[in-house]
Write an enzyme that holds these catalytic residues in place. Sequence first.
Site, PDB file in Angstrom:
ATOM      1  N   GLU A 131       0.961  -1.346  -0.240  1.00 38.71           N
ATOM      2  CA  GLU A 131       0.013  -0.071   0.115  1.00 38.71           C
ATOM      3  C   GLU A 131       0.954   1.419  -0.050  1.00 38.71           C
ATOM      4  O   GLU A 131       1.979   1.240   0.730  1.00 38.71           O
ATOM      5  CB  GLU A 131      -1.007  -0.293   1.343  1.00 38.71           C
ATOM      6  CG  GLU A 131      -2.004   0.935   1.195  1.00 38.71           C
ATOM      7  CD  GLU A 131      -3.040   1.018   1.305  1.00 38.71           C
ATOM      8  OE1 GLU A 131      -2.703   0.327   2.737  1.00 38.71           O
ATOM      9  OE2 GLU A 131      -4.080   1.228   2.315  1.00 38.71           O
ATOM     10  N   ALA A 265       1.790  -0.907  10.965  1.00 39.37           N
ATOM     11  CA  ALA A 265       0.694  -2.195  10.461  1.00 39.37           C
ATOM     12  C   ALA A 265       0.538  -1.907   9.330  1.00 39.37           C
ATOM     13  O   ALA A 265      -0.078  -0.768   8.828  1.00 39.37           O
ATOM     14  CB  ALA A 265       0.019  -2.130  11.836  1.00 39.37           C
ATOM     15  N   GLU A 267      -3.034  -3.499   6.612  1.00 40.33           N
ATOM     16  CA  GLU A 267      -4.009  -5.513   7.403  1.00 40.33           C
ATOM     17  C   GLU A 267      -3.900  -6.099   5.644  1.00 40.33           C
ATOM     18  O   GLU A 267      -4.679  -6.171   5.452  1.00 40.33           O
ATOM     19  CB  GLU A 267      -4.905  -4.780   7.085  1.00 40.33           C
ATOM     20  CG  GLU A 267      -5.240  -3.616   5.565  1.00 40.33           C
ATOM     21  CD  GLU A 267      -4.780  -2.150   5.873  1.00 40.33           C
ATOM     22  OE1 GLU A 267      -4.159  -1.693   6.135  1.00 40.33           O
ATOM     23  OE2 GLU A 267      -5.633  -1.166   5.388  1.00 40.33           O
ATOM     24  N   HIS A 300      -8.016  -2.921  15.181  1.00 44.84           N
ATOM     25  CA  HIS A 300      -7.258  -2.087  14.299  1.00 44.84           C
ATOM     26  C   HIS A 300      -7.178  -2.537  11.987  1.00 44.84           C
ATOM     27  O   HIS A 300      -8.541  -2.939  11.759  1.00 44.84           O
ATOM     28  CB  HIS A 300      -6.621  -0.475  13.907  1.00 44.84           C
ATOM     29  CG  HIS A 300      -6.464   0.350  12.671  1.00 44.84           C
ATOM     30  ND1 HIS A 300      -6.492   1.340  12.658  1.00 44.84           N
ATOM     31  CD2 HIS A 300      -5.998  -0.284  11.109  1.00 44.84           C
ATOM     32  CE1 HIS A 300      -6.356   2.440  11.471  1.00 44.84           C
ATOM     33  NE2 HIS A 300      -6.522   1.254  10.427  1.00 44.84           N
ATOM     34  N   GLU A 301      -6.158  -3.201  12.364  1.00 45.68           N
ATOM     35  CA  GLU A 301      -6.032  -3.497  11.062  1.00 45.68           C
ATOM     36  C   GLU A 301      -6.908  -5.072  11.044  1.00 45.68           C
ATOM     37  O   GLU A 301      -7.226  -5.332   9.719  1.00 45.68           O
ATOM     38  CB  GLU A 301      -4.063  -4.445  10.978  1.00 45.68           C
ATOM     39  CG  GLU A 301      -3.308  -4.025  11.420  1.00 45.68           C
ATOM     40  CD  GLU A 301      -3.437  -3.052  10.320  1.00 45.68           C
ATOM     41  OE1 GLU A 301      -3.978  -2.439   9.596  1.00 45.68           O
ATOM     42  OE2 GLU A 301      -2.335  -1.290  10.954  1.00 45.68           O
ATOM     43  N   GLU A 323     -10.072   3.303   6.204  1.00 47.24           N
ATOM     44  CA  GLU A 323      -9.171   3.831   7.465  1.00 47.24           C
ATOM     45  C   GLU A 323     -10.235   4.318   8.785  1.00 47.24           C
ATOM     46  O   GLU A 323      -9.796   4.388   9.667  1.00 47.24           O
ATOM     47  CB  GLU A 323      -7.883   5.344   7.342  1.00 47.24           C
ATOM     48  CG  GLU A 323      -6.779   4.589   6.169  1.00 47.24           C
ATOM     49  CD  GLU A 323      -6.424   3.163   6.792  1.00 47.24           C
ATOM     50  OE1 GLU A 323      -6.624   2.625   8.335  1.00 47.24           O
ATOM     51  OE2 GLU A 323      -6.150   2.188   6.020  1.00 47.24           O
TER      52      GLU A 323
HETATM   53 ZN   LIG Z   1      -5.302   1.518   8.551  1.00 46.56          ZN
END
Ligand SMILES: [Zn+2]
Length: 870
Positions: A131, A265, A267, A300-301, A323
């Site tokens: 990403e 991190a 995802e 979150h991930e 996000e």
């Molecule tokens: Zn994220």
Amino acid sequence: MPVPKRLSHLRLPSDVHPLEYDLHLEPDLDAGRFKGNVRIVVRLDRPRRDVILHAAGLTIERAVARAADHEIAARVSLQPSEETATLRFARPLPAGEAVLVLRFAGQLNQHLRGLYAASADGRRYAFSQCEAADARRIFPCFDEPAFKARFRVAVTVGDGEVAISNGPVEREEPAPGGRIVYFAPTPPLSTYLFALAVGPLEASAPRVLGSTPIRIWHVPGKGHLTELALEAAAEALARLQDYFDIPYPYGKLDLVAVPDFEAGAMENAGAVFFRETLLLLDPKTASLGERKRAAEVIAHELAHMWYGDLVTMAWWDDLWLNEAFATWMAYRVVDEWRPEWRMWQGFEHDRAGALALDGLANTHPIYAEVRSVAQATENFDAITYEKGAAVVRMIEQYLGPESFRAGVRVYMRRHRESNTVAADLWRALEEASGKEVAHVAQAWIGQAGFPLVSIGPARGETEAVLAVKQERFFSDPRIPPARRRVRWPVPLVLKWRSLDGPSVDRFLVEKSTQTITLPRAARVEWYFGNANAGGFYRVQHDPADRTTLLAHLTDGLTPVERLALSGDQWALVRSGKARIEAFLDVADALGEETDYDVIDGISGPLDLIDEQVTPAESETQERFRGWMAERFGPQLDRLGWEAAPGEDDPTRLRRAAVVRLLGGVAEAPPVLAEARRRLDAYLADRSSLEPNLADPVVSLAARVGDEALYERYRQVAAAAETPQERRRFLLSLASFRTPGTIRRTLAAVLTPEIPTQDVAFVLMRLFGNPAARDAAWKFMTKRWAAIRRRVPPLMLSRLVEATPALREPRYAREVARFFRAHPVPEAARALKQALEVFRLNVELRRRTEPGLAGWLERRMAPATPRRARA
Ligand SMILES: [Zn+2]
């Protein structure tokens, strides 16, 4: 990276659709390169002679297509500035399905993007980071989020190496010097979610949730540090499956602790990569802050496995769909798991950061037009994440949590394995709630900035009627009124108290001026305009009403509301709508504050006043520091430095917050001296210090440390038992203040002693170090070419953002001049923001310094300044 100029060149043609990648990669860790083959099944809407796809930094050795039982050779031309490859076929490919077969090769790079080399303890690894648009550095592909396809991956690894990718391992076959690992095909995925890790990694025993095995992968010897993260992952995954009502879609879940990693991190579907600090924690020494942060990032991930991976934004302009939701969801999930951690109270620090950024003239809407990869990179900021999360939360509270969840479930089921735009979400939420959503939500997503809501008595009305005004908030007092005439549909949640008791009432404020009527015509004792700090706006209370409110800070407001109130009060000072004395009165009223988050919250503005308003080593600064020591010192006197047996977490965190304030902001000599003393004991025995004090003690001791101590920090960092300890000592190298230590830190910045992932953080700390900032800036400008090469784009942008810490106006001119001559497209907006903050700080100093001096004079009378104590 050159920025392509024409829109037409930035998106691939939309009539060639990849359906499946059959990818075989052979990384050679020792030689630092890789080669591979890919078969891409595509569907053509019409016949094409040319097929354009992405490739960057790759050589493509051969390309053919197989269509309708024929093999058609292609001539390959690369367009390096556009990061594309054009395959020109000997004759047109017919409409329908075709298979593109390409052989390619590339280098493992050192810059944490694409497929990059990393090392730890003398062992070599390769990790992917795709990403926003770096899958094209690993294999030729259709590298845009809307082109979802299945991945069938095989990887040739050497003896002693393992490979991790998105799917579960299906089978392995021996190969010369090693073996080939075949992974099960994935559901349709966007290329930015592709994952590959290769090297001598080890895994924890799996924890199985339903049918999903969860594992933590790490460099050898760290297995004893995986328990906390495994637990957090299992707890989060269970709650997420329940919330979305869709089982985890990727078969297995690998969490990989990567020894050198740019973001916190990433995802990647089924194979999530993290910095080591977030996965490898020692239960005996990890601070509560470190645990909470790890749990939050893990949640979150994992939220992204649905929000982002299963349902993906169609293009980077809707990055917030990924996000903002993952950020909000993570707080929700961890808050449910560990309510005693008070996650939403901690979120207030994030909301404050987003409000500060969004108060600049150079902010951007949550929905941001994206024309290039550089612009996509720019959007990974506090607006997209934290403002986005605050707005999602506001909408959830507006619709009610049940309706909101029902809408999210509709949205997920309807769009699983495909791509969406914001309107798809609004439609699902409207269906589920029966309320109008698009109109309210779109204003918050599409307009930059946020409202300042002013509340006061309505003239000629009873006490139950309040006058409410809104205008756009700007931190810059010089922005003309015309630019402030912006309105939002504001879901205003008012907390108030009458003789009958406390109440909370909701209003949708849509006009620039209107009145609201409290439902019961009772006597209003006091009111607060942002109950629970749930709204993304700032409040200016009528001065007399504010004074009444200050008398009820602790019996009327919760800690998070006190945080919001003091944050708003400081913002009003910055923006020229209140005098600095008004903020100082609030801070003074919070001297006996017992909540750690509130103390941390006011430390930010107090530090800014110390750094930016008081002249260095002036009498004003001495008095200001003296006031902080006098006001907050007694708390530390009472708490002491040792935790009492059985002491609760809030008390431990309060001690750490007070130490940070007294030592870090007020620089109280007794606190610095005590930190230095405690450090020696800590170095001899890690259990001698309450874990939450480790960070402040290590960084404060560095401020007063000499060359010998510096050498010990280096040794501890190099031999650290945990990633947190390594980070703690490594970053604190930048807090030392003697000329010799500053020279040594700068000399280390571009060597392997500082991992690539930490280079920008070390430089940022040096900018904030009064003894080092000038040398750090000179170093950065002199060694720019090397820094630019080494530091990945997102971190460069953070570095530019941090330049106002250099403080003096002359640096603003130098920063502007330097980056004009050395443009960084990914940091174009960050530069504008930094220059704006420089200007705001100069204006703030000019405007508030006399008021500060006068307030201190009165507050600290008799005139002889008291010595700092603590
Ligand atoms: Zn994220």
